[in-house]
Every structure is written in C-alpha cells, then in structure tokens.
Design an enzyme around this catalytic site. Structure first.
Site, PDB file in Angstrom:
ATOM      1  N   LYS A  94       0.860  -1.196   0.000  1.00 47.23           N
ATOM      2  CA  LYS A  94       0.000   0.000   0.000  1.00 47.23           C
ATOM      3  C   LYS A  94       0.884   1.230   0.000  1.00 47.23           C
ATOM      4  O   LYS A  94       1.818   1.330   0.804  1.00 47.23           O
ATOM      5  CB  LYS A  94      -0.888   0.006   1.259  1.00 47.23           C
ATOM      6  CG  LYS A  94      -1.855   1.179   1.306  1.00 47.23           C
ATOM      7  CD  LYS A  94      -3.081   0.933   0.461  1.00 47.23           C
ATOM      8  CE  LYS A  94      -3.839   2.202   0.111  1.00 47.23           C
ATOM      9  NZ  LYS A  94      -3.319   2.891  -1.115  1.00 47.23           N
ATOM     10  N   LYS A 118       5.359   3.428   8.386  1.00 51.46           N
ATOM     11  CA  LYS A 118       4.222   4.337   8.528  1.00 51.46           C
ATOM     12  C   LYS A 118       2.921   3.532   8.563  1.00 51.46           C
ATOM     13  O   LYS A 118       2.073   3.716   9.437  1.00 51.46           O
ATOM     14  CB  LYS A 118       4.223   5.286   7.325  1.00 51.46           C
ATOM     15  CG  LYS A 118       3.118   6.315   7.340  1.00 51.46           C
ATOM     16  CD  LYS A 118       2.868   6.928   5.964  1.00 51.46           C
ATOM     17  CE  LYS A 118       4.103   7.518   5.322  1.00 51.46           C
ATOM     18  NZ  LYS A 118       3.758   8.455   4.222  1.00 51.46           N
ATOM     19  N   LYS A 130       5.430   1.662  -3.047  1.00 48.45           N
ATOM     20  CA  LYS A 130       5.365   3.017  -3.609  1.00 48.45           C
ATOM     21  C   LYS A 130       5.669   2.926  -5.091  1.00 48.45           C
ATOM     22  O   LYS A 130       6.329   1.983  -5.535  1.00 48.45           O
ATOM     23  CB  LYS A 130       6.418   3.907  -2.942  1.00 48.45           C
ATOM     24  CG  LYS A 130       6.096   5.371  -2.995  1.00 48.45           C
ATOM     25  CD  LYS A 130       5.181   5.767  -1.857  1.00 48.45           C
ATOM     26  CE  LYS A 130       4.743   7.207  -1.965  1.00 48.45           C
ATOM     27  NZ  LYS A 130       4.077   7.639  -0.724  1.00 48.45           N
ATOM     28  N   GLY A 169      -2.525   8.217  -4.443  1.00 52.78           N
ATOM     29  CA  GLY A 169      -1.820   9.402  -4.915  1.00 52.78           C
ATOM     30  C   GLY A 169      -0.605   9.746  -4.076  1.00 52.78           C
ATOM     31  O   GLY A 169      -0.367   9.185  -3.009  1.00 52.78           O
ATOM     32  N   ASP A 170       0.166  10.668  -4.592  1.00 48.46           N
ATOM     33  CA  ASP A 170       1.277  11.305  -3.877  1.00 48.46           C
ATOM     34  C   ASP A 170       1.513  12.596  -4.681  1.00 48.46           C
ATOM     35  O   ASP A 170       0.602  13.043  -5.388  1.00 48.46           O
ATOM     36  CB  ASP A 170       2.513  10.381  -3.840  1.00 48.46           C
ATOM     37  CG  ASP A 170       3.563  10.826  -2.828  1.00 48.46           C
ATOM     38  OD1 ASP A 170       3.423  10.510  -1.643  1.00 48.46           O
ATOM     39  OD2 ASP A 170       4.534  11.512  -3.213  1.00 48.46           O
ATOM     40  N   THR A 214      -4.566  13.456   5.078  1.00 42.44           N
ATOM     41  CA  THR A 214      -3.144  13.590   5.430  1.00 42.44           C
ATOM     42  C   THR A 214      -2.925  14.883   6.222  1.00 42.44           C
ATOM     43  O   THR A 214      -2.302  14.876   7.292  1.00 42.44           O
ATOM     44  CB  THR A 214      -2.250  13.560   4.175  1.00 42.44           C
ATOM     45  OG1 THR A 214      -2.667  12.483   3.344  1.00 42.44           O
ATOM     46  CG2 THR A 214      -0.788  13.385   4.549  1.00 42.44           C
ATOM     47  N   ASN A 245      -2.215  19.150  -1.661  1.00 40.56           N
ATOM     48  CA  ASN A 245      -3.264  18.515  -0.870  1.00 40.56           C
ATOM     49  C   ASN A 245      -2.962  18.466   0.632  1.00 40.56           C
ATOM     50  O   ASN A 245      -3.819  18.791   1.462  1.00 40.56           O
ATOM     51  CB  ASN A 245      -3.443  17.111  -1.459  1.00 40.56           C
ATOM     52  CG  ASN A 245      -4.305  16.243  -0.627  1.00 40.56           C
ATOM     53  OD1 ASN A 245      -3.799  15.439   0.133  1.00 40.56           O
ATOM     54  ND2 ASN A 245      -5.596  16.426  -0.739  1.00 40.56           N
ATOM     55  N   SER A 381      -6.929   5.784   3.528  1.00 44.21           N
ATOM     56  CA  SER A 381      -6.916   4.883   2.369  1.00 44.21           C
ATOM     57  C   SER A 381      -7.305   3.472   2.800  1.00 44.21           C
ATOM     58  O   SER A 381      -8.058   2.781   2.105  1.00 44.21           O
ATOM     59  CB  SER A 381      -5.518   4.823   1.737  1.00 44.21           C
ATOM     60  OG  SER A 381      -5.322   5.882   0.825  1.00 44.21           O
TER      61      SER A 381
HETATM   62  N1  GLU Z   1       1.199   9.021  -0.643  1.00 46.62           N
HETATM   63  C1  GLU Z   1       0.601   9.001   0.664  1.00 46.62           C
HETATM   64  C2  GLU Z   1       1.669   8.693   1.683  1.00 46.62           C
HETATM   65  O1  GLU Z   1       2.795   9.105   1.529  1.00 46.62           O
HETATM   66  C3  GLU Z   1      -0.637   8.136   0.753  1.00 46.62           C
HETATM   67  C4  GLU Z   1      -0.485   6.722   0.348  1.00 46.62           C
HETATM   68  C5  GLU Z   1      -1.796   5.925   0.280  1.00 46.62           C
HETATM   69  O2  GLU Z   1      -2.846   6.469   0.582  1.00 46.62           O
HETATM   70  O3  GLU Z   1      -1.711   4.760  -0.082  1.00 46.62           O
HETATM   71  O4  GLU Z   1       1.450   8.076   2.693  1.00 46.62           O
END
Ligand code: GLU
Length: 449
Positions: A94, A118, A130, A169-170, A214, A245, A381
C-alpha cells in the site's frame, strides 16, 4: 555515519549501500531507521538470528517499465514508470504514486521503505509499497495527463489488485489522475474492483475525508504532541510549506482549531499573510486553476510574495513542512529555534534533513517524524479499502472521527515506545521502533519468505 549505529548494524548498512549505489534519498531513509534500532536488537536476538533487517531492507519486488505516450502535438514521449512492492507482511502493498521529474528508483525506494513503518504504525492491515514516474504533469493538458495515465496503467494493471497491491496518490497524483488510472484498470480487467486504488472520487468508490486526511492527520498528531506541554493550536502562528493537498488541509484544520496560518509556499516561492492565509484563494489557485502561489499576492494586497529565500525564516510557533523531501535544512532548523518555534511536524515524507532533526530535538523543539505525523492519508486509504470491501460508504463525520482516533493511537504508540526504550519525547525513535517491531514480528511468524 552517526556514531550511535549499533555495531551489529554496520555490515548490514554496508551491504545496503553497496547493493543500492547512488540512491541518496534511500540511504538517508534507511540510515534514519537503522540509527533507531540498536536497542531493539539488544532485546531481541531472534530478530538478528532471522536476519529481519537484511530482509526488510530488500524490496520483495521492484518493477520498472516504459511508459510511451503521445502529446497534443502528436509527438511520442517516453517516461519511466516504477512500482516497488516493498513489504507485504502486514497486508497488501500500500502506498502512493508520485509523478514528478525528480522520480527515479532511489526516490521510490525511500518512499516505499518509509511506507512500511508508517503503515504499520497506523495499526491497520497494510503492507508497504510506492511507485511513480518521472513524468511532469505541470503544463500538460488534461488529455495528455489522461493518455499518460492510461499508458502507465496498461503496464501496472498486471501487478496490482485489491489483495495484492493498492496504489494511491502522492505528489503530482490527485483525484484527476486516480480517475484516469482507475478507468483504464476497469477497462482492461473488465472488473469494477474499487479496492484496487484509493483516493477515488466520492461518486465512484472514494472515501469521504480521504482528500483531507493527510493534512488533518498531521494536525491531529501535532495537537497530541502540543498537549504534552500543556499547549494547543489556539492562538498559535503556524507556517506551512507547500500548497498541495497535504498543506491545504493541514491549514484548514489549523484554522478550525484556532491557529493562524501565516505563510504557505510552492516551488516558486512563498507568501506571507500575517492576518492569516485566505485558504479559499489558495484552493482556487491550486485545485481549480493549477496556478502559482505568487498569484495569491496579486489577489490579497496585504500579503507579500518572496521568490527567493526560505519560508522557515518566517517566525512561527509551529512549523509544518508539507512540501517535499529535504526541504527543511540545518540552517532552517537553527532559524526556527532562534525564532522560538515550539513544534515541528512533518506533513511531507522526510522533509527535514537528518542534521536539522538533530538541531530541533537538541533544542527541545517537539518533533514528529512523517511516519507518524503524515500517516493519516494512508490510514484513511485503508478505511477506503474497508468500505470498498463491504460495499459501504461512511459519512465525513464518522470517517474524520475514525481518523482522529487513529492519530491518537499512533501518537500513543510513539510516546509509549519512546518511554519504554528510555528516550522519552523522542518520537523519531518511538515511531521507528514501534513501526518496525510489528512488521518484524509478522515476518518472524510468516517464516523465511
Ligand atoms: N502518498 C501518501 C503517503 O505518503 C498516501 C499513500 C496511500 O494512501 O496509499 O502516505
């Protein structure tokens, strides 16, 4: 290399550096975790025996692929796409996708590695991964972004799935991109498999409060941290870097809690508005117009735009770096300390350099690492995955409530782990150790796989 690295970890670190040459951000992310783990290994020889750290540092799978696409002029462009499926001991891989010209394997690995701990800290059943591409969405038309996303998914679809790997997203990947990616996945697979991606729109399987999560989560965690010193956001001056965001919704929650956000930024510079940033203007510029923050100063006459220089020069009580990696340097940390800053919490991934973190912690500034303070996004998420799995849809209020409870739990885990390992108030070590132990125990239980 810091002198505090446990001797047992020196050869481990050497191997990681040798095996992953030239990946500075990845080395930095690994170093930060390794520096925290010495005391754990003293207590847990079984982790050493089972080579848990060696196995954790090596991604389970790394996928690199060509992404060809045609621009509006009819020219063929080629980008490079990535998905690093890092660790699935706790659940499906994830983590988000980043579309930015700086993306290369080292960035994706640093982000994927952080994501493991995390995600573990959230307490939810999600592994770490990722991905992304060195594609720059800036200045591209909608049609170009769509064609790029479709081409990207035409390769990625075979590697992902609701039980396998769930991207989101990121930086550079928001609701628009997730829509195009999901549309292409649905078309290729002929399945309405909502749980394959998160960050979806509300009418097609998305979760309420995911967009806000976030930023809100960062502020919830900071609130817990401030409370340990009898403080709150009420009446504080807050500086937030970035205007994407994470930054926008951190700013919204700070304002709801009685704080004043006096500066925000983008890659072109920062704006200062001592009366408080007008968030509706920022949202319109960034979410609708995809414009530069400099335009804010044209619209709000009492504000100033600074093109060169550092946003961290703006004196504040609380600093929330919500832009990108290594944006808060040692010099910036010294300035924050000098200006009386009491707390720093990372909304972005690894925005504070290691020496800056040391300076802040040594000066007694409350410091929350991103693994703890920005995990609200991925936590919601996981709640989106839950809703998709049960074909349900929760209210905004209920989801925000769940997020707040999760962030309280994350903070408690960091705090109690720091206490247990005799480093009270060191939330970096607390987050690294607590995140690590859960994954390590699962890996032990699952055997050598
Ligand atoms: N990109 C976000 C993070 O750095 C969210 C990742 C997600 O929702 O899977 O945690």
């Amino acid at each position: 290399m810091s002198p505090t690295l446990h001797p047992r970890l020196e050869p481990v670190r050497e191997t990681i550096l040798k095996r992953n040459p030239g990946e500075a951000e990845f080395h930095q992310a690994v170093d930060e975790v390794l520096m925290s783990l010495g005391p754990v290994l003293e207590r847990r020889p079984d982790y050493v025996e089972a080579s848990i750290i060696e196995r954790l540092a090596e991604p389970e799978r790394q996928i690199i692929f060509r992404v060809p696409w045609v621009d509006d002029q009819g020219r063929v462009n080629v980008n490079r796409g990535f998905r690093v499926e890092y660790n699935s001991a706790l659940g499906p891989y994830k983590g988000g996708l980043r579309f930015h010209p700086s993306v290369y394997l080292g960035i994706v690995k640093f982000l994927g590695f952080e994501q493991i701990f995390k995600n573990s800290l959230t307490g939810l059943p999600i592994g770490g991964g990722k991905g992304g591409a060195d594609f720059d969405p800036k200045g591209k038309s909608d049609a170009e972004v769509m064609r790029f996303c479709q081409s990207f998914m035409t390769e990625l679809y075979r590697h992902i799935g609701e039980y396998t790997d769930v991207p989101a997203g990121d930086i550079g990947v928001g609701g628009r991109e997730i829509g195009y990616l999901f549309g292409q996945y649905k078309r290729i697979t002929n399945r309405y498999e909502a749980g394959v991606l998160t960050g979806k729109g509300l009418s097609w399987g998305g979760a309420a409060a995911r967009t806000e999560a976030t930023g809100y989560g960062t502020v919830f965690l900071t609130q817990e941290m401030l409370a340990t010193k009898g403080r709150s956001f009420d009446g504080t001056k807050v500086v937030i870097s970035g205007s994407g965001n994470v930054a926008i919704y951190a700013a919204q929650k700070v304002a709801q809690l009685g704080g004043t956000v006096i500066a925000m930024s983008d890659s072109g510079g920062y704006v200062v508005d001592e009366k408080g940033i007008d968030l509706e203007i920022v949202r319109d510029l960034k979410e609708n117009k995809r414009a530069r923050i400099s335009e804010y100063a044209d619209l709000r006459k009492q504000s100033t735009f600074v093109a060169d220089g550092s946003i961290w020069e703006v004196a504040c009580d609380v600093a929330l770096p919500c832009a990108t990696q290594n944006e808060l340097s040692a010099d910036a940390a010294k300035t924050l300390v000098k200006n009386g800053c009491i707390a720093v919490a990372e909304g972005a991934n690894m925005p504070t350099t290691p020496d800056a973190t040391d300076i802040l912690q040594e000066a007694g500034v409350l410091f929350a690492p991103g693994k703890a303070s920005n995990c609200g996004g991925v936590a919601v998420s996981a709640l989106e995955m839950q809703q998709n799995a049960s074909r349900d849809s929760w209210s905004f209020e209920h989801t925000e409530q769940r997020l707040e409870t999760i962030m309280k739990g994350v903070f408690e885990r960091c705090q109690s782990t720091a206490d247990e390992f005799d480093v009270p108030g060191d939330y970096v070590k607390g987050a690294n150790i607590a995140g690590f132990v859960k994954v390590a125990d699962a890996m032990l239980a699952l055997g050598v796989v």
